[in-house]
Design an enzyme around this catalytic site. Sequence first.
Site, PDB file in Angstrom:
ATOM      1  CE  LYS A 264      35.180  51.480  29.209  1.00 22.24           C
ATOM      2  NZ  LYS A 264      35.574  50.160  29.734  1.00 22.24           N
ATOM      3  CD  GLU A 349      40.864  40.691  41.025  1.00 21.16           C
ATOM      4  OE1 GLU A 349      40.995  41.462  40.049  1.00 21.16           O
ATOM      5  OE2 GLU A 349      40.167  40.974  42.033  1.00 21.16           O
ATOM      6  NE  ARG A 377      41.715  43.799  44.777  1.00 21.46           N
ATOM      7  CZ  ARG A 377      40.697  44.553  44.369  1.00 21.46           C
ATOM      8  NH1 ARG A 377      40.397  44.626  43.099  1.00 21.46           N
ATOM      9  NH2 ARG A 377      39.968  45.213  45.238  1.00 21.46           N
TER      10      ARG A 377
END
Length: 619
Positions: A264, A349, A377
């Site tokens: 990344k 979540e 969610r």
Amino acid sequence: MTTRSQPPYPSLTEELEVPGDLRATPTECLDDLAARIRAFLVDRVCRTGGHLGSNLGVVELTLALHRVFDSPRDVLLFDTGHQAYVHKILTGRAGDFDSLRQRGGLSGYPSRAESIHDVIENSHASTALSYAEGIATALRHRGRPEGTVVAVIGDGALTGGMAWEALNNIGAGDHGRLVIVLNDNGRSYAPTVGGLFEHLARLREGLHGDRDTSAQPPEATVFEALGLAYSGPIDGHDIIALEAALRAAADRGRPTVVHCSTAKGRGYAPAENDEADHLHGVGVLDPTTGRPVKTPLSTWTSVFGREIADIGAECPDVVCLSAAMVHQVGLGTFAHRFPDRVFDVGIAEQHAVCSAAGLATGGLHPVVCLYATFLNRAVDQVLMDVALRGLPVTFVLDRAGITGPDGPSHHGMWDITLLSVVPGMNVAAPRDATRLRDLLREAIGIDDGPTAIRFPKSAVGPNIDAVARMDGLDLLHRSRGLGLDVLLVAAGPMADPCLQAARELEAEGIGATVVDPRWIIPVNPSLVHLAARHESAVCVEDATRTGAMGTMLAQACADSGITTPVRVLGLPRHFIEHGARGELLAEHGVTGPAIAQAARRLLHGSPHGYRPHDPHDEL
């Protein structure tokens, strides 16, 4: 291409109009092209803000994807969409990056309105594999078995349960040419957590090479155990190796995972050296240093972060949960001081909320910290696992209301509407830093049911002190010598524009009262009583008008036989595009002048008749 100065790279807009141009690019030119794409990303994203580190890490991977596969005949899906900037560049949109995430400009995520190459619009993680399974099935039913469906998913998104529900079905079905590209960089926003991370780390160290489950190796990967073929790990920055692995996977004719190891922030030193999130999502930066151009202001998130750390020192039973965003939701200080009391569950979540129910059952007070949009969610868990049992769980909902440049998927507009139907739920909306600290402590002090605190993504403004407190309501303004013409009910940060509107109305001889309910769910009976004493009431909130605070007040007034007309100002029941927070709020009538105008119109239509002057009618 016209720029503010001569760019350090040749024009990408002229070279790469369609993916076919890329397939014609000589192999020996690809590394140079990758370097120029990185320079382009740094230059443009530093100007506008956006997702930088995640896109710098997938340059070679996206080049290989578009050289091997023929989009849109072959379907390319990105999970999540924050790693799709290179895909946008390679599909003819490089010239639009000056408007990235600005009103009317290029979306920061895949957008079907922008390009036929954007097949889905997904910016909530862990969804692409389910899309891929459904699309692959649809292609078979429509007689198009020759097309390949390719889903690019980060290792962080694999911490979401929905991804594993999809893998379970993909491995068991006949889905033909379906390629799952695992972009494994060891992190989502922060380092990836859990048993999957350990498994992928072992695969990276072992360098299994190309495998086929038909041989039934003695130690199968978790993907092979589910019935998929596996190839990797591949160096995600070696275009030639990537192309070979992707072609082999497509030719296999069965669902295959191609495991790519990437870095990344690759190629940009400030991102590579940023251990927190490798400049995942950024504002406007100095491209040389990678630091913000503007001095960071005190934000709602930072105020929360300091207060929850202080509360943690006082209350050893308080623990915090995050869904892969410990630092982004302000838990950095708490985690540093109390590392054994912060639980990062990954992008999960639903699990976070149900785990919090377990923690509360065990005698702790869990604080679940999420972006407001991601609460959507886990509504079932809030309702059935927390509220049904009356458990003391506090939800801290960052980025509530209009968030700005991340667009329709990230506006936290639905939280009040969703939570308003939850029995026993108490929701607070602080108007300033002092009220955030106060309300957070009040929420954690409630031990017989769930609570939630919502605040926006923005700098926190100056404190707004109340002129009086009445049964839990804060009176912020009341006109002297004028009638009780209009009651302005402000939800949290809407207090400032309501005060602006009150001053404008007062100058015209219209009496205005501004009240902050502090706790917007449930409706305080004193607020109903206060509305009854006014000619009209205007509720102002940065959430959907449907089912939120204003709707609940109107219903409470109707239930009590109160005829005071209630006007609700807020966000409409449709998806709102990306743009600056202030710009979008103004567009939807949530500003001082717009509130004043709404009050005038409501007063003139009041069934009581409009009384602009009545000095005897005082609170």
